[in-house]
Design a protein around this motif. Structure first.
Motif, mmCIF file in Angstrom:
data_model
loop_
_atom_site.group_PDB
_atom_site.id
_atom_site.type_symbol
_atom_site.label_atom_id
_atom_site.label_comp_id
_atom_site.label_asym_id
_atom_site.label_seq_id
_atom_site.Cartn_x
_atom_site.Cartn_y
_atom_site.Cartn_z
ATOM 1 N N VAL A 37 55.414 46.981 61.510
ATOM 2 C CA VAL A 37 56.832 46.694 61.307
ATOM 3 C C VAL A 37 57.268 45.831 62.488
ATOM 4 O O VAL A 37 57.096 46.221 63.642
ATOM 5 C CB VAL A 37 57.672 47.996 61.247
ATOM 6 C CG1 VAL A 37 59.145 47.675 61.064
ATOM 7 C CG2 VAL A 37 57.178 48.893 60.115
ATOM 8 N N VAL A 38 57.794 44.649 62.193
ATOM 9 C CA VAL A 38 58.229 43.706 63.230
ATOM 10 C C VAL A 38 59.748 43.642 63.188
ATOM 11 O O VAL A 38 60.339 43.396 62.132
ATOM 12 C CB VAL A 38 57.615 42.305 63.010
ATOM 13 C CG1 VAL A 38 58.074 41.342 64.096
ATOM 14 C CG2 VAL A 38 56.090 42.390 62.965
ATOM 15 N N LEU A 39 60.362 43.878 64.346
ATOM 16 C CA LEU A 39 61.815 43.961 64.442
ATOM 17 C C LEU A 39 62.360 42.965 65.446
ATOM 18 O O LEU A 39 61.653 42.519 66.345
ATOM 19 C CB LEU A 39 62.222 45.365 64.904
ATOM 20 C CG LEU A 39 61.624 46.546 64.156
ATOM 21 C CD1 LEU A 39 61.898 47.827 64.916
ATOM 22 C CD2 LEU A 39 62.184 46.598 62.763
ATOM 23 N N ARG A 40 63.628 42.706 65.340
ATOM 24 C CA ARG A 40 64.348 41.959 66.363
ATOM 25 C C ARG A 40 65.284 42.936 67.067
ATOM 26 O O ARG A 40 65.597 43.997 66.516
ATOM 27 C CB ARG A 40 65.130 40.802 65.765
ATOM 28 C CG ARG A 40 66.231 41.262 64.823
ATOM 29 C CD ARG A 40 67.242 40.205 64.483
ATOM 30 N NE ARG A 40 68.016 39.899 65.659
ATOM 31 C CZ ARG A 40 68.485 38.701 65.937
ATOM 32 N NH1 ARG A 40 68.320 37.709 65.117
ATOM 33 N NH2 ARG A 40 69.174 38.483 67.043
ATOM 34 N N PRO A 41 65.736 42.622 68.268
ATOM 35 C CA PRO A 41 66.696 43.506 68.929
ATOM 36 C C PRO A 41 67.947 43.674 68.054
ATOM 37 O O PRO A 41 68.335 42.771 67.328
ATOM 38 C CB PRO A 41 67.040 42.756 70.221
ATOM 39 C CG PRO A 41 65.838 41.909 70.492
ATOM 40 C CD PRO A 41 65.352 41.493 69.122
ATOM 41 N N GLY A 42 68.537 44.842 68.116
ATOM 42 C CA GLY A 42 69.740 45.120 67.342
ATOM 43 C C GLY A 42 69.479 45.897 66.071
ATOM 44 O O GLY A 42 70.419 46.284 65.383
ATOM 45 N N VAL A 43 68.206 46.135 65.736
ATOM 46 C CA VAL A 43 67.882 46.978 64.583
ATOM 47 C C VAL A 43 67.956 48.427 65.054
ATOM 48 O O VAL A 43 67.389 48.780 66.077
ATOM 49 C CB VAL A 43 66.472 46.651 64.029
ATOM 50 C CG1 VAL A 43 66.087 47.637 62.940
ATOM 51 C CG2 VAL A 43 66.432 45.223 63.511
ATOM 52 N N ARG A 66 65.389 35.121 71.746
ATOM 53 C CA ARG A 66 65.880 34.416 72.945
ATOM 54 C C ARG A 66 64.849 34.396 74.066
ATOM 55 O O ARG A 66 64.924 33.576 74.965
ATOM 56 C CB ARG A 66 67.163 35.064 73.440
ATOM 57 C CG ARG A 66 68.291 34.876 72.456
ATOM 58 C CD ARG A 66 69.586 35.364 73.016
ATOM 59 N NE ARG A 66 70.649 35.078 72.062
ATOM 60 C CZ ARG A 66 71.817 35.637 72.083
ATOM 61 N NH1 ARG A 66 72.087 36.540 73.004
ATOM 62 N NH2 ARG A 66 72.716 35.336 71.188
ATOM 63 N N ASN A 67 63.919 35.342 74.050
ATOM 64 C CA ASN A 67 62.852 35.422 75.046
ATOM 65 C C ASN A 67 61.527 35.634 74.322
ATOM 66 O O ASN A 67 60.972 36.730 74.345
ATOM 67 C CB ASN A 67 63.103 36.581 76.026
ATOM 68 C CG ASN A 67 64.375 36.399 76.806
ATOM 69 O OD1 ASN A 67 64.574 35.376 77.431
ATOM 70 N ND2 ASN A 67 65.248 37.386 76.755
ATOM 71 N N PRO A 68 60.999 34.591 73.676
ATOM 72 C CA PRO A 68 59.803 34.778 72.840
ATOM 73 C C PRO A 68 58.565 35.232 73.603
ATOM 74 O O PRO A 68 57.649 35.782 73.012
ATOM 75 C CB PRO A 68 59.591 33.403 72.208
ATOM 76 C CG PRO A 68 60.456 32.462 72.941
ATOM 77 C CD PRO A 68 61.504 33.248 73.642
ATOM 78 N N GLU A 69 58.543 35.036 74.916
ATOM 79 C CA GLU A 69 57.376 35.480 75.685
ATOM 80 C C GLU A 69 57.406 36.983 75.951
ATOM 81 O O GLU A 69 56.413 37.566 76.372
ATOM 82 C CB GLU A 69 57.248 34.711 77.002
ATOM 83 C CG GLU A 69 58.361 34.955 78.008
ATOM 84 C CD GLU A 69 59.651 34.185 77.743
ATOM 85 O OE1 GLU A 69 60.638 34.465 78.441
ATOM 86 O OE2 GLU A 69 59.687 33.333 76.850
ATOM 87 N N GLU A 70 58.531 37.618 75.712
ATOM 88 C CA GLU A 70 58.655 39.057 75.901
ATOM 89 C C GLU A 70 58.581 39.760 74.548
ATOM 90 O O GLU A 70 59.209 39.338 73.586
ATOM 91 C CB GLU A 70 59.985 39.405 76.568
ATOM 92 C CG GLU A 70 60.107 38.881 77.979
ATOM 93 C CD GLU A 70 61.438 39.252 78.604
ATOM 94 O OE1 GLU A 70 62.173 40.090 78.030
ATOM 95 O OE2 GLU A 70 61.730 38.700 79.667
#
Length: 102
Positions: A37-43, A66-70
Motif C-alpha cells: 500500500v503506497v500512501l502520500r502524507p495526509g492519509v 514535496r520531498n521525493p528522496e524521503e
C-alpha cells in the motif's frame, strides 16, 4: 494499491481495506490481493489498520511528493518473503558485502 488523495481515510472491513476519500467515495480492496500500500502524507488511519495490513503480509510505503528522496517503508510479515530471503542469502554469500554490514 496507491492512495494519493489528501484527507483519504483507511479502515479495515473484515479481510478488506476500505478507502474513503474526502468526497465520500468508498472502495474496498481485499488485503489478500495486495502486496504493498503506497500512501502520500495526509492519509489517515489507525494503528489497528497498520497492524491489519502487516498481518496480511502487505508492506506500506509513504511517499512525500514535496520531498521525493524521503520515504517511509514498513514491511508486513517478515516471514515467507522470498525476495528478502534471497537477498539475505546473496549478502551472506558475498564476503565483501557481509563485512560491510558487520
Amino acid at each position: 494499491l496507491y492512495v494519493d488523495r489528501k484527507s483519504s481515510e483507511l479502515r479495515l472491513d473484515g479481510e478488506a481495506l476500505q478507502v474513503r476519500v474526502a468526497e465520500g467515495e468508498m472502495r474496498r480492496f481485499p488485503l489478500g490481493q495486495l502486496e504493498r500500500v503506497v500512501l502520500r502524507p495526509g492519509v489517515e488511519m489507525s494503528s489497528t489498520v497498520l497492524l491489519g495490513i502487516a498481518r496480511a503480509g502487505c508492506g506500506i510505503t509513504v511517499l512525500d511528493p514535496r520531498n521525493p528522496e524521503e520515504a517511509l517503508h514498513f514491511e508486513g510479515r517478515l516471514g515467507r518473503n522470498a525476495r528478502r530471503r534471497a537477498r539475505q542469502y546473496q549478502l551472506h554469500r558475498s564476503g565483501r558485502e557481509r563485512q560491510e554490514l558487520a
